[in-house]
Design an enzyme around this catalytic site. Structure first.
Site, PDB file in Angstrom:
ATOM      1  N   THR A 135      47.544  46.390  45.939  1.00 42.73           N
ATOM      2  CA  THR A 135      48.897  46.178  46.453  1.00 42.73           C
ATOM      3  C   THR A 135      49.664  47.491  46.616  1.00 42.73           C
ATOM      4  OG1 THR A 135      48.914  44.067  45.342  1.00 42.73           O
ATOM      5  CG2 THR A 135      51.047  44.959  45.954  1.00 42.73           C
ATOM      6  N   GLY A 172      48.165  47.130  36.591  1.00 43.00           N
ATOM      7  CA  GLY A 172      48.342  47.212  35.148  1.00 43.00           C
ATOM      8  C   GLY A 172      47.612  48.420  34.592  1.00 43.00           C
ATOM      9  N   GLU A 193      48.565  37.100  42.447  1.00 47.17           N
ATOM     10  CA  GLU A 193      47.289  36.492  42.862  1.00 47.17           C
ATOM     11  C   GLU A 193      47.494  35.437  43.949  1.00 47.17           C
ATOM     12  OE1 GLU A 193      44.497  37.716  42.092  1.00 47.17           O
ATOM     13  OE2 GLU A 193      45.316  39.127  40.636  1.00 47.17           O
TER      14      GLU A 193
END
Lengths: 673, 673
Positions: B156, B195, B439
């Site tokens: 992303t 993350g 997601e």
């Protein structure tokens, strides 16, 4: 990275150009007139231009303790600045200034997670005014208003909220010393929640069960000193602290308070209404309903100042972002469209815009009626109090629950970016969602309105001559069995909402009677119908909101282009909520199954009609960028630069390598841990 | 204050006594068998008994930076402990252990706001397995699995999410040096969200547009080193940091990443599928659909591991609290009742319990089909992939959006106390609500399922012989015009859900055709129908969930008392969602207006029937107190003692007077500021 340009992005500039009405005119309508817009901006400019009230590291990066310390610093600076303003300006009343700061959104630009001084102004001073004798008022208001003391209001207990009669704290009169003895007999009797109680206040109004001569006379208010004025140490017998982290309001310093036989002089009982004489004799007041005032006042403020205002912020952010964000494809090979072109996106945004205006028009009604009823009350006339109370209950519940759900929908409309604190959605949501519970839990409030409606239904024939305006549709009610053609006019839509409300009220009333006939007690019958009872309060409230909004679009003194926007929003509100509860409309209104498609079509048409004006409409809420405080929603639409700038305010980004690498991560990765 | 007694409160003990079934038996059913319950408890005991993994000050009181530092410390200790376990135990596979820690709820007891190491296991390693050549797997998996490097997955970008083709990062092959040159041409092309990317990882799989010989070949995965292994300093050309505070996951260290012409060797392109030869020739793979696997896998995990699990936590807390909390009065003069006696409270809790079980049974179906389809895929059989994809999309969307709304309802059911962090609702909500967007954003997913359904509708006659099980009702469909009597049997309820889905799919298909005939392009017709298209995906999903739940209650190997509970929950799920969308059932099923009252009555009966078992049912989720981490929801029901204990963990409560009094508040109150 270069600094942020001060030009608006092309996408958002184009939106403003194609707007069919004057956004400034709609701002004046929203504020309640040109003059009020001017005054609002005057205050905003005064307070928001002060560099002392700004911080380089945003609040969310601090520890809980640091947040509190910053909140005390900023509160002192800010309230000092307010005093300065009031000393040198008399164009705007003190009341209006405090309302902008504490009830409006101006304060959120200074301390977005709330002020520990708020309860001092919002609850302590009004309670002294409402319940203190002249002497008590003279003493306590002078000290509180001059900020010699900082005060709070302690009612709710750890084990007791909504049901006030269940409070456990006792205040027992001792005629020998002419003192009350305050005591917390259990852990569940600890006071819990009051803003500023933790470490910020040294006095409180405490609600306790009054005992004298061996008899309990119920809940009464006492002024109690909590901390020494010089050292700030808790006084003997006072057990006090803060209640810990919460979803929001982490700078408010909500506290707990327990008493171990704490003695206070007799004259600390607020005795405007009920009295205890020196010998312990209890003297009851004539008029108990007078104490309703503050409670209703706060709910009135919640409807506009909290529900409409937070939803307006959320939808401003999501709408502007949807004009800037480009994603996916509508047609193969074409550039990615603004996401506002997607019908599903419009469906998330525009009903929320309509709801803001709908809540606002009902809030205006509520405010006017509140003021009129308060005047009547002063003259001993209580006739209109039940209607005001019933409408304040359901409007508070419906406006906060709509805003709660729609703010989250606006956040989802911004994808992952809405999840970042720099979008400001987390703070907007945490501020608003508290209002679903505080000042009357929503389900409890809806059931209070329902009780009023069921009673009104049973009396509709007897009282039809004197029935109040909001209930007139009950005496007018004729069942919808006789065929009438459906049409999508506003008057038919409004009528349909009333038919649904009346039909459901009738159904619930009959259902309760039926259960009683079957052998239920009236309480059990009520409880066994209560899911649907909450729904009648909602249906009544929706019908009222639609009516009020329709009337406002008719009488508003605005240009035709602005009126057209208001009419579209009013119709969208009605069609949206009709479709959300289409089953009820099939059962109780003239809507037939074959009419539903046309309502869906109308929804699609309205969304398309509002699309070109969407940015212009949210611009009219005229939020100062510091109040909106959102990287996604700033006026200039420079979303990505602002997100990036916000990320780099994180103290973690001040160093390329965090020390935890050397302490833990490196030994771990080297197998040396 | 004395310590908390280890006895359960009387109220909650009485609830357990009156339970009509074995809670332990239901636990085994919930876990999937006695053996799985045993293994779960074995892991819980091993990890949750370690004092090194506990902290005296809860996470929420720390600053953002301190949270990160604690997260690195705890992650290192915890993953070290996992390695130790795996070295000394072979009863439970490594996969199962990591799934408990990262996909289940065990990890949340150690670090409730998420692990910065998670993406290393959940995305990096699976991507290498799925897309690396054997040589690449040998090299990277060995390094990653042995924890020599810490890795993340960067897809992303700041300006690009759902629409993967829109990603802007480029990777251009230079045949002279046999290197790829990674570059971020704009601010919107910065990688955003991964993350651990901020400060924790030194390698990443980076998705970028592959250019070679002047041609763009679309998005491809590259392994890129980000930081020096010894100093942890970002490598030249790497611009990296964390993205700042969020609503939740503040210990995950989500980061951003920009490239300034960063060179990497050719073999860093993962080449299991597509290749670039030394001279820059691009060689395309045969089979592109293979890359779907990981994406679907993660959605499968979200349904049970995130949606069902977080909702189960929330409803456990709210149900136990509702058995302990006493408030208000049902009958004048009687003691305050447990709030679970109120029908409105039951209506908030029990449909959420039913939804947990409903999601669980669909998740089991999804998991089984996923495994079977994966096997087929390995043999080149892609037939069942579209159905799996369509069901994974709508189940992910509906399960997370139901859980999102119901967790908040559970919080509201706890009044103000649900707002405190010690209730654990804020963390549960922030963890779950992220899944509405991540997601695959829910609206986008619903529209993907809708596309599959509209296509299936148009082909229902052609394919009726080979149609898959989840679509069979489309070829069976006969309009509901012919009168059939309504009944409240489970088979009629399930049939009604299918009729609604089929009727709405038919309506949307015809609506799109109608708009095309009117002159719309097919894309515009789709967009102009898209609100209702999301609704057909939901209707299809509900019909599927009801069917699957019904079948599970029939085949489950359980005692009759447990089956009875499951049947009641299944019926409640159906009746609840029918009433939420009663308009659709009036339009598309055999339900008539005169039948609606009976459905409302059935709802009331079911709530009353489930009431005595409610605490027993949530007990069966068998959450360890450390995993539930809630003062309101602990097994012993000692709500008030635990709230009080939690409040006193606030560092602000360590001193009676905060230093900000001396610095600011005192001068302010003394008029000396």
């Amino acid at each position: 990275m270069v600094g942020i340009s001060d030009k608006c992005t092309e996408d958002i500039a184009r939106e403003r150009k194609k707007c069919s009405f004057s956004s400034t005119e709609l701002t004046h309508f929203w504020d309640g007139g040109v003059e009020l817009t001017k005054r609002r901006k005057l205050l905003e400019n005064y307070f928001l231009s002060d560099p002392e009230l700004k911080s380089s590291v945003p609040l969310e990066y601090l520890s809980h303790k640091e947040k509190y310390e910053r909140s005390i610093k900023l509160s002192c600076l800010f309230f000092k600045k307010i005093s300065n303003w009031l000393e040198h300006n008399d164009t705007i009343s003190a009341m209006e200034v405090y309302q902008s700061v504490l009830g409006g959104s101006l304060g959120s630009a200074v301390l977005k997670d709330g002020f520990p001084f708020a309860v001092h102004y919002v609850m302590f001073i009004p309670t002294i005014i409402g319940q203190g004798t002249m002497a008590q008022q003279a003493h306590w208001i002078s000290r509180a208003w001059n900020l010699e003391i900082m005060c709070t209001y302690a009612q709710t207990e750890l084990g007791h909220g909504t049901f006030i009669r269940g409070l456990e704290t006792t205040s027992t009169y001792d005629p020998d010393t002419e003192e009350f003895v305050l005591h917390s007999p259990t852990l569940t009797s600890y006071k819990w929640w009051p803003g500023g109680l933790g470490h910020t206040c040294n006095y409180a109004v405490v609600l306790a069960q009054l005992y004298t001569k061996g008899q309990c006379h119920g809940i009464h208010p006492f002024v109690v000193q909590l901390r020494d004025e010089e050292t700030w140490m808790p006084l003997p017998g006072i057990k006090i602290g803060e209640i810990g982290c919460k979803l929001g309001f982490n700078t408010v310093n909500n506290g707990y308070l327990g008493f171990d036989h704490v003695r206070i002089p007799r004259d600390r009982l607020l005795m405007k209404n009920n009295k205890v004489l020196k010998d312990g004799t209890y003297v009851k007041s004539q008029n108990d309903k007078l104490t309703y005032g503050t409670m209703i006042f706060v709910r009135v403020i919640v409807v506009r100042g909290v529900a409409a205002s937070n939803l307006a912020k959320a939808v401003t952010i999501a709408t502007r972002y949807s004009a800037v964000r480009r994603q996916s494809e509508l047609k193969p090979g074409e550039p990615e469209p603004q996401i506002m072109e997607f019908q599903t996106q419009q469906y998330k945004l525009f009903p929320a815009i309509a709801t803001v205006f709908a809540i606002k028009s009902s809030a205006t009604w509520l405010w006017d009626v509140y003021n009129s009823v308060t005047k009547d009350l002063d003259q001993g006339d209580l006739d209109k109090l039940p209607e005001l109370h019933a409408m304040a209950c359901c409007l508070k519940a419906i406006s906060t629950s709509d805003a709660n759900q729609m703010i989250e929908t606006c956040r989802f409309a911004c994808g992952g970016h809405g999840y970042m604190t720099s979008s400001n959605f987390p703070t907007i949501y945490s501020s608003l969602t508290a209002a679903v519970t505080y000042e009357g839990e929503n389900t409890v409030l809806l059931l209070q309105t329902a009780r009023y409606l069921v009673k009104a239904w049973s009396q509709r024939d007897v009282t039809s001559a004197t029935i109040t305006a909001t209930l007139k549709y009950l005496s007018d009610f004729r069942p919808s069995d006789i065929y009438q053609p459906w049409s999508l006019t506003m008057s038919n839509l409004a009528e349909a909402f009333r038919l649904v409300a009346a039909g459901k009220i009738k159904y619930c009333s009959e259902h309760i009677d039926y259960l009683i006939q079957k052998g239920y007690t009236s309480e059990d019958a009520w409880n066994a119908t209560s899911i649907q009872l909450t729904q009648i309060a909602e249906a009544h409230c929706r019908a009222f909101i639609v009516d009020t909004f329709v009337k406002e679009t008719e009488v508003a003194v605005v240009s035709e282009p602005v009126r057209k926007v208001l009419v579209q929003l009013c119709e969208l509100y009605s069609v949206y909520w009709l479709l959300k509860n289409v089953g009820d409309f099939l059962v109780y209104s003239h809507l037939k199954i074959s009419d539903v498609d046309a309502v869906n079509e109308r929804l699609a048409e309205l969304l398309a009609a509002i699309r070109p004006n969407a940015v212009g409409i949210v611009d009219s809420f005229d939020f100062h960028d510091d109040i909106l405080d959102s990287a996604l929603g700033a006026y200039d639409g420079r979303v990505y630069e602002r997100i990036f700038e916000a990320a780099n305010k994180s103290p973690l980004n001040a160093e390329p390598v965090n020390e935890s690498f050397h302490k833990y991560l490196k030994p771990f990765l080297k197998g040396q841990m």
